[in-house]
Design a protein around this motif. Sequence first.
Motif, PDB file in Angstrom:
ATOM      1  N   GLN A 252       0.908  -1.027  -0.175  1.00  0.00           N
ATOM      2  CA  GLN A 252       0.075  -0.027   0.077  1.00  0.00           C
ATOM      3  C   GLN A 252       0.905   1.101  -0.027  1.00  0.00           C
ATOM      4  OE1 GLN A 252      -2.683  -0.516   3.375  1.00  0.00           O
ATOM      5  NE2 GLN A 252      -4.022  -1.637   1.996  1.00  0.00           N
ATOM      6  N   THR A 253       1.931   1.324  -0.994  1.00  0.00           N
ATOM      7  CA  THR A 253       2.801   2.319  -1.022  1.00  0.00           C
ATOM      8  C   THR A 253       2.330   3.538  -1.361  1.00  0.00           C
ATOM      9  OG1 THR A 253       3.731   1.434  -2.681  1.00  0.00           O
ATOM     10  CG2 THR A 253       4.885   0.594  -0.746  1.00  0.00           C
TER      11      THR A 253
ATOM     12  N   HIS B 165      -1.150   5.414   4.238  1.00  0.00           N
ATOM     13  CA  HIS B 165      -0.603   4.760   5.275  1.00  0.00           C
ATOM     14  C   HIS B 165      -0.200   3.397   4.813  1.00  0.00           C
ATOM     15  CE1 HIS B 165      -3.051   7.483   7.956  1.00  0.00           C
ATOM     16  NE2 HIS B 165      -3.926   7.467   7.028  1.00  0.00           N
ATOM     17  N   PRO B 166       1.146   3.331   4.290  1.00  0.00           N
ATOM     18  CA  PRO B 166       1.669   2.230   3.826  1.00  0.00           C
ATOM     19  C   PRO B 166       1.750   1.165   5.308  1.00  0.00           C
ATOM     20  CG  PRO B 166       3.323   3.956   3.738  1.00  0.00           C
ATOM     21  CD  PRO B 166       1.987   4.560   4.095  1.00  0.00           C
ATOM     22  N   GLU B 167       1.752  -0.042   4.729  1.00  0.00           N
ATOM     23  CA  GLU B 167       1.998  -1.078   5.818  1.00  0.00           C
ATOM     24  C   GLU B 167       3.060  -2.147   5.485  1.00  0.00           C
ATOM     25  OE1 GLU B 167      -1.574  -2.739   7.137  1.00  0.00           O
ATOM     26  OE2 GLU B 167      -2.767  -1.085   6.288  1.00  0.00           O
TER      27      GLU B 167
ATOM     28  N   PRO C  86       1.096  -7.262  -2.763  1.00  0.00           N
ATOM     29  CA  PRO C  86       2.141  -6.119  -2.861  1.00  0.00           C
ATOM     30  C   PRO C  86       2.291  -5.855  -4.315  1.00  0.00           C
ATOM     31  CG  PRO C  86       3.392  -7.757  -2.115  1.00  0.00           C
ATOM     32  CD  PRO C  86       1.898  -8.254  -2.057  1.00  0.00           C
ATOM     33  N   ARG C  87       2.470  -4.683  -4.837  1.00  0.00           N
ATOM     34  CA  ARG C  87       2.867  -4.293  -6.209  1.00  0.00           C
ATOM     35  C   ARG C  87       3.795  -5.062  -6.987  1.00  0.00           C
ATOM     36  NH1 ARG C  87       3.331   1.525  -6.142  1.00  0.00           N
ATOM     37  NH2 ARG C  87       4.678   1.273  -8.248  1.00  0.00           N
TER      38      ARG C  87
END
Length: 130
Positions: A81-82, A86-88, A109-110
């Motif tokens: 969630q970059t 709010h990346p995690e 993740p991407r």
Amino acid sequence: MPIFIHLADGTAVENPMLGTALPETALWIDVLDPQGDERARIEEALGLALPTRQEMHEIEHSSRLYMRDDRLYMTASILFQTLSDHPETRPITFILEKKRLVTMRYITPRSFGQFRERLTQEPHHLHSAE
């Protein structure tokens, strides 16, 4: 729950019907969020026990890399969630055997999608499990 099986010739199979055997040319088996009896079918086809979400989350930092039954296990905290505010980080487990890599994850993740796309365009990058 998607399962992606990447074969040595550069082709990929998404959501295969899992019986008791995988194709001999399967180099990377990418398992995403197995549900219900899917976990048992996958474990039977792979011949190994996959970690649960809770086991992956609770693993001690000192235990994130280990060998068992000639398999190298690594659980890494991966950023996702970059692009959000709010990346995690969440765990992904990598299991490296002699002939294949198994990834067990509960996030998308991407980087995984980007790598799969790269393999589609340049299949020569997938020549071994390493």
